[in-house]
Design a protein around this motif. Structure first.
Motif, PDB file in Angstrom:
ATOM      1  N   ARG A 183    -102.750 -45.715  21.928  1.00  0.00           N
ATOM      2  CA  ARG A 183    -101.473 -44.498  21.886  1.00  0.00           C
ATOM      3  C   ARG A 183    -100.283 -45.199  22.169  1.00  0.00           C
ATOM      4  O   ARG A 183     -99.315 -44.876  21.668  1.00  0.00           O
ATOM      5  CB  ARG A 183    -102.148 -43.468  22.537  1.00  0.00           C
ATOM      6  CG  ARG A 183    -103.270 -42.815  21.624  1.00  0.00           C
ATOM      7  CD  ARG A 183    -103.281 -41.301  22.188  1.00  0.00           C
ATOM      8  NE  ARG A 183    -103.946 -41.204  23.630  1.00  0.00           N
ATOM      9  CZ  ARG A 183    -105.268 -41.410  24.050  1.00  0.00           C
ATOM     10  NH1 ARG A 183    -106.191 -41.410  22.965  1.00  0.00           N
ATOM     11  NH2 ARG A 183    -105.649 -41.387  25.297  1.00  0.00           N
ATOM     12  N   ARG A 184    -100.286 -45.857  23.492  1.00  0.00           N
ATOM     13  CA  ARG A 184     -99.056 -46.153  23.924  1.00  0.00           C
ATOM     14  C   ARG A 184     -98.367 -47.196  23.043  1.00  0.00           C
ATOM     15  O   ARG A 184     -97.004 -47.361  22.637  1.00  0.00           O
ATOM     16  CB  ARG A 184     -99.187 -46.894  25.200  1.00  0.00           C
ATOM     17  CG  ARG A 184     -98.184 -47.756  25.953  1.00  0.00           C
ATOM     18  CD  ARG A 184     -98.327 -48.200  27.186  1.00  0.00           C
ATOM     19  NE  ARG A 184     -99.160 -49.227  27.174  1.00  0.00           N
ATOM     20  CZ  ARG A 184     -98.933 -50.475  26.735  1.00  0.00           C
ATOM     21  NH1 ARG A 184     -97.526 -50.769  26.392  1.00  0.00           N
ATOM     22  NH2 ARG A 184     -99.739 -51.512  26.738  1.00  0.00           N
ATOM     23  N   LEU A 185     -99.234 -48.341  22.449  1.00  0.00           N
ATOM     24  CA  LEU A 185     -98.586 -49.347  21.740  1.00  0.00           C
ATOM     25  C   LEU A 185     -98.317 -48.833  20.232  1.00  0.00           C
ATOM     26  O   LEU A 185     -97.121 -49.209  19.660  1.00  0.00           O
ATOM     27  CB  LEU A 185     -99.582 -50.385  21.328  1.00  0.00           C
ATOM     28  CG  LEU A 185     -99.971 -51.157  22.551  1.00  0.00           C
ATOM     29  CD1 LEU A 185    -101.215 -52.110  22.342  1.00  0.00           C
ATOM     30  CD2 LEU A 185     -98.950 -52.119  23.022  1.00  0.00           C
ATOM     31  N   ALA A 186     -98.777 -47.638  19.751  1.00  0.00           N
ATOM     32  CA  ALA A 186     -98.389 -46.970  18.464  1.00  0.00           C
ATOM     33  C   ALA A 186     -97.001 -46.314  18.600  1.00  0.00           C
ATOM     34  O   ALA A 186     -96.418 -46.443  17.691  1.00  0.00           O
ATOM     35  CB  ALA A 186     -99.600 -46.152  18.170  1.00  0.00           C
ATOM     36  N   SER A 187     -96.844 -46.207  19.649  1.00  0.00           N
ATOM     37  CA  SER A 187     -95.459 -45.435  19.828  1.00  0.00           C
ATOM     38  C   SER A 187     -94.167 -46.378  20.277  1.00  0.00           C
ATOM     39  O   SER A 187     -93.091 -46.270  20.167  1.00  0.00           O
ATOM     40  CB  SER A 187     -95.371 -44.436  21.177  1.00  0.00           C
ATOM     41  OG  SER A 187     -95.748 -45.168  22.531  1.00  0.00           O
ATOM     42  N   ARG A 233    -107.350 -48.118  13.941  1.00  0.00           N
ATOM     43  CA  ARG A 233    -107.865 -49.560  13.188  1.00  0.00           C
ATOM     44  C   ARG A 233    -106.515 -50.007  12.314  1.00  0.00           C
ATOM     45  O   ARG A 233    -106.602 -51.306  12.305  1.00  0.00           O
ATOM     46  CB  ARG A 233    -108.617 -48.966  12.031  1.00  0.00           C
ATOM     47  CG  ARG A 233    -108.104 -47.674  11.302  1.00  0.00           C
ATOM     48  CD  ARG A 233    -109.026 -47.250  10.102  1.00  0.00           C
ATOM     49  NE  ARG A 233    -108.430 -46.130   9.383  1.00  0.00           N
ATOM     50  CZ  ARG A 233    -107.581 -46.192   8.342  1.00  0.00           C
ATOM     51  NH1 ARG A 233    -107.283 -47.483   8.108  1.00  0.00           N
ATOM     52  NH2 ARG A 233    -107.096 -45.250   7.683  1.00  0.00           N
ATOM     53  N   VAL A 234    -105.296 -49.304  12.141  1.00  0.00           N
ATOM     54  CA  VAL A 234    -104.167 -49.865  11.498  1.00  0.00           C
ATOM     55  C   VAL A 234    -103.579 -50.818  12.825  1.00  0.00           C
ATOM     56  O   VAL A 234    -103.060 -52.001  12.362  1.00  0.00           O
ATOM     57  CB  VAL A 234    -103.051 -48.722  10.908  1.00  0.00           C
ATOM     58  CG1 VAL A 234    -101.906 -49.476  10.464  1.00  0.00           C
ATOM     59  CG2 VAL A 234    -103.841 -47.822   9.925  1.00  0.00           C
ATOM     60  N   LEU A 235    -103.630 -50.294  13.865  1.00  0.00           N
ATOM     61  CA  LEU A 235    -102.791 -51.113  15.212  1.00  0.00           C
ATOM     62  C   LEU A 235    -103.723 -52.306  15.253  1.00  0.00           C
ATOM     63  O   LEU A 235    -103.092 -53.254  15.448  1.00  0.00           O
ATOM     64  CB  LEU A 235    -102.827 -50.210  16.272  1.00  0.00           C
ATOM     65  CG  LEU A 235    -101.871 -50.661  17.234  1.00  0.00           C
ATOM     66  CD1 LEU A 235    -100.511 -50.597  17.015  1.00  0.00           C
ATOM     67  CD2 LEU A 235    -102.329 -49.979  18.634  1.00  0.00           C
ATOM     68  N   GLU A 236    -104.932 -52.201  15.281  1.00  0.00           N
ATOM     69  CA  GLU A 236    -105.692 -53.480  15.333  1.00  0.00           C
ATOM     70  C   GLU A 236    -105.636 -54.523  14.282  1.00  0.00           C
ATOM     71  O   GLU A 236    -105.484 -55.646  14.718  1.00  0.00           O
ATOM     72  CB  GLU A 236    -107.141 -52.969  15.309  1.00  0.00           C
ATOM     73  CG  GLU A 236    -107.650 -52.134  16.626  1.00  0.00           C
ATOM     74  CD  GLU A 236    -109.123 -51.877  16.487  1.00  0.00           C
ATOM     75  OE1 GLU A 236    -109.748 -52.159  15.453  1.00  0.00           O
ATOM     76  OE2 GLU A 236    -109.561 -51.451  17.537  1.00  0.00           O
ATOM     77  N   SER A 237    -105.382 -54.173  12.998  1.00  0.00           N
ATOM     78  CA  SER A 237    -105.136 -54.775  12.066  1.00  0.00           C
ATOM     79  C   SER A 237    -103.977 -55.525  12.208  1.00  0.00           C
ATOM     80  O   SER A 237    -103.566 -56.737  11.847  1.00  0.00           O
ATOM     81  CB  SER A 237    -105.200 -53.976  10.622  1.00  0.00           C
ATOM     82  OG  SER A 237    -104.866 -54.787   9.375  1.00  0.00           O
ATOM     83  N   THR A 267    -105.638 -58.968  21.082  1.00  0.00           N
ATOM     84  CA  THR A 267    -104.221 -58.440  21.777  1.00  0.00           C
ATOM     85  C   THR A 267    -104.410 -57.093  22.201  1.00  0.00           C
ATOM     86  O   THR A 267    -103.942 -56.629  23.554  1.00  0.00           O
ATOM     87  CB  THR A 267    -102.993 -58.436  20.617  1.00  0.00           C
ATOM     88  OG1 THR A 267    -103.006 -59.953  20.265  1.00  0.00           O
ATOM     89  CG2 THR A 267    -101.859 -57.963  21.329  1.00  0.00           C
ATOM     90  N   LEU A 268    -105.080 -56.077  21.503  1.00  0.00           N
ATOM     91  CA  LEU A 268    -105.109 -55.005  21.834  1.00  0.00           C
ATOM     92  C   LEU A 268    -106.107 -54.763  23.147  1.00  0.00           C
ATOM     93  O   LEU A 268    -105.843 -53.885  23.994  1.00  0.00           O
ATOM     94  CB  LEU A 268    -105.782 -53.969  20.852  1.00  0.00           C
ATOM     95  CG  LEU A 268    -106.307 -52.564  21.144  1.00  0.00           C
ATOM     96  CD1 LEU A 268    -105.097 -51.750  21.450  1.00  0.00           C
ATOM     97  CD2 LEU A 268    -106.939 -51.676  20.014  1.00  0.00           C
ATOM     98  N   TYR A 269    -107.210 -55.377  23.146  1.00  0.00           N
ATOM     99  CA  TYR A 269    -108.227 -55.644  24.183  1.00  0.00           C
ATOM    100  C   TYR A 269    -107.358 -56.143  25.431  1.00  0.00           C
ATOM    101  O   TYR A 269    -107.677 -55.572  26.674  1.00  0.00           O
ATOM    102  CB  TYR A 269    -109.297 -56.314  23.743  1.00  0.00           C
ATOM    103  CG  TYR A 269    -110.468 -55.664  22.828  1.00  0.00           C
ATOM    104  CD1 TYR A 269    -109.983 -54.195  22.551  1.00  0.00           C
ATOM    105  CD2 TYR A 269    -111.407 -56.182  22.232  1.00  0.00           C
ATOM    106  CE1 TYR A 269    -110.774 -53.715  21.557  1.00  0.00           C
ATOM    107  CE2 TYR A 269    -112.032 -55.661  21.309  1.00  0.00           C
ATOM    108  CZ  TYR A 269    -111.708 -54.586  20.726  1.00  0.00           C
ATOM    109  OH  TYR A 269    -112.656 -53.677  19.791  1.00  0.00           O
ATOM    110  N   ALA A 270    -106.431 -57.127  25.582  1.00  0.00           N
ATOM    111  CA  ALA A 270    -105.800 -57.775  26.235  1.00  0.00           C
ATOM    112  C   ALA A 270    -104.807 -56.647  27.100  1.00  0.00           C
ATOM    113  O   ALA A 270    -105.015 -56.660  28.397  1.00  0.00           O
ATOM    114  CB  ALA A 270    -105.125 -59.038  25.979  1.00  0.00           C
TER     115      ALA A 270
END
Length: 473
Positions: free
Chosen positions: A33-37, A52-56, A62-65
């Protein structure tokens, strides 16, 4: 979340933290949610892109890190609180895996305050430092006052140690005048050459007006770039002067003070010195009781606490050098110390300080010492007096959480030392111990107070962050 602690040694532990899959997923969702903003993704308003869009877009790794960086400090703090650890250093974190839908375990290796068994001080005996004022001390203070009003009288005889001479000095190298080592009509007080090592002092003994002295000497450290160079000197003695002290009589008392008679002035000097000496002795006693009690037990000292204390001492020393307009190395050179010697001494002092802090804190905790709002007010007033600041101004400065924590620590340790003085056997001493340390400071006496041993005075005289181990207090 599950936690466990493995003790590595007396001051270091390994904290293991296991997160259940739902906790891992929650942490990843929060980071997403933070990265999406923050990340612009075509077709989605800020903060509206699905995970799922953010992961793609960014990749799962990167998301997990990012989730690990966000979540670990939070879970670490919760684990420290759950295990009731008094940490004193930053943790070394190690993560095995952090994957959605799976359990995750990470470890934090960190230094903690050691467990200290308060020593039995009931049989401890300490001689009270010297506190009685002597007539010689009173006379010495009077003579210092007389020297401030002394006059210089020209005499026709050879100069002696303590006399003044008016000289013209010319320093030269290879026949060329060195201005930095030369001067006209200089008023110079002759000192003991055995103490100063100065050839000028040696040559001037017995010299009368009109004498011309020629000699060579090596320039001292205070000559900067010229230090260590050998020069040829020519010194012309123009006058020999002796210092004449005024008589200590009623006329002098009226000129030098608000008193009408010499006896009144003498009694005021005696009264001030007596208060100052008692306060100094009381402060020294506080320091001695801390040292003696700390010597009763062996305490493992956390390296992080020693390093914090060492950094504070170095920072304070740099501040002193700066006030003289010098770099630290120049300041040490002027004081005749090498950096290595200084560092070894400061490190040893830091270890003693941290040990004393740990022992005093353990004693205070065992005695259920509590710090009240009134105690904090007294501490602010005491430190304001020491720093020459307005108490209200200092109180406002101390409102930040870190500074309040340091202030509480100071008040806590001060009350603990008061408690210790009631428990140990003090041999001798004045009939009443009712002179607070601030009286000594008001009188211009720098006492060897316990805080000099603890180095726990965390009130900065600038906007510095308070020093010492306040993270676990």
């Amino acid at each position: 979340m599950k936690t466990s602690v493995e003790r590595i040694d007396d001051t270091k532990v390994k904290l293991s933290i296991t997160l259940e899959p739902p906790e891992v997923d929650a942490a990843i969702d929060q980071t997403a949610r933070r990265l999406a903003s923050e990340v612009k993704i075509p077709g989605f308003r800020p903060g509206k892109a699905p995970r799922r869009v953010l992961e793609s877009r960014l990749g799962k790794d990167t998301l997990y890190a990012e989730a690990v960086r966000d979540a670990l400090p939070v879970y670490y703090e919760q684990a420290v609180e759950a295990e009731e650890l008094a940490v004193v250093s930053q943790p070394e974190l190690d993560v095995d895996e952090f994957v959605a839908g799976e359990e995750s375990t990470f470890t934090a290796t960190v230094e903690v305050r050691p467990e200290v068994e308060p020593p039995d001080v009931s049989e401890l005996q300490l001689p009270h430092p010297e506190w009685e004022l002597t007539d010689d001390e009173v006379q010495a203070q009077i003579d210092q006052l007389r020297e401030r009003f002394a006059s210089l009288e020209t005499v026709k005889r050879g100069a002696d140690v303590g006399n003044f001479v008016v000289v013209t000095i010319t320093g030269s190298r290879d026949g060329q005048r060195v201005d930095a080592a030369s001067g006209e009509d200089i008023l110079y007080q002759l000192r003991d050459a055995d103490e100063t090592g100065s050839e000028l002092d040696r040559q001037l003994v017995g010299a009368e007006a009109g004498a011309i002295l020629k000699f060579s000497d090596t320039l001292a450290d205070d000559y900067g770039d010229l230090a260590g160079q050998e020069l040829d000197f020519t010194v012309i003695v123009k006058e020999v002067k002796v210092q004449r002290l005024p008589d200590f009589d009623d006329h002098f008392a009226q000129d030098a003070s608000e008193f009408d008679t010499a006896e009144e002035l003498r009694e005021e000097i005696r009264s001030q010195l007596e208060r100052a000496k008692r306060a100094h002795a009381h402060g020294e006693l506080r320091g001695k009781v801390v040292e003696a009690v700390a010597d009763l037990v062996d305490v493992p000292v956390p390296e992080a606490m020693v390093q914090n204390e060492l950094n504070f001492r170095l920072h304070r020393l740099q501040g002193e050098a700066k006030r003289y307009g010098l770099e630290l190395e120049q300041y040490l050179q002027a004081a005749g110390q090498s950096g290595d010697e200084l560092f070894r001494r400061l490190e040893e002092d830091a270890k003693k300080t941290v040990k004393a802090q740990l022992v005093v804190d353990a004693i205070g905790q065992a005695a259920d010492i509590e710090v009240t709002q009134e105690d904090l007010g007294v501490e602010v007033a005491r430190q304001a007096q020491r720093l020459g600041k307005d108490p209200e101004e200092l109180a406002e400065f101390m409102t930040e959480p870190e500074r309040i924590s340091a202030l509480v620590s100071d008040a806590f340790r001060r009350k603990t030392i008061d408690h210790l003085l009631e428990q140990v056997q003090v041999l001798g001493g004045p009939p009443e111990e009712d002179v607070p340390l601030v009286d000594a400071q008001r009188a211009g006496v720098e006492g060897h107070d316990a805080e000099a041993t603890l180095a726990a005075a965390a009130t900065p005289d600038t906007a510095d962050v308070p020093k010492g181990d306040d993270t676990a207090r």
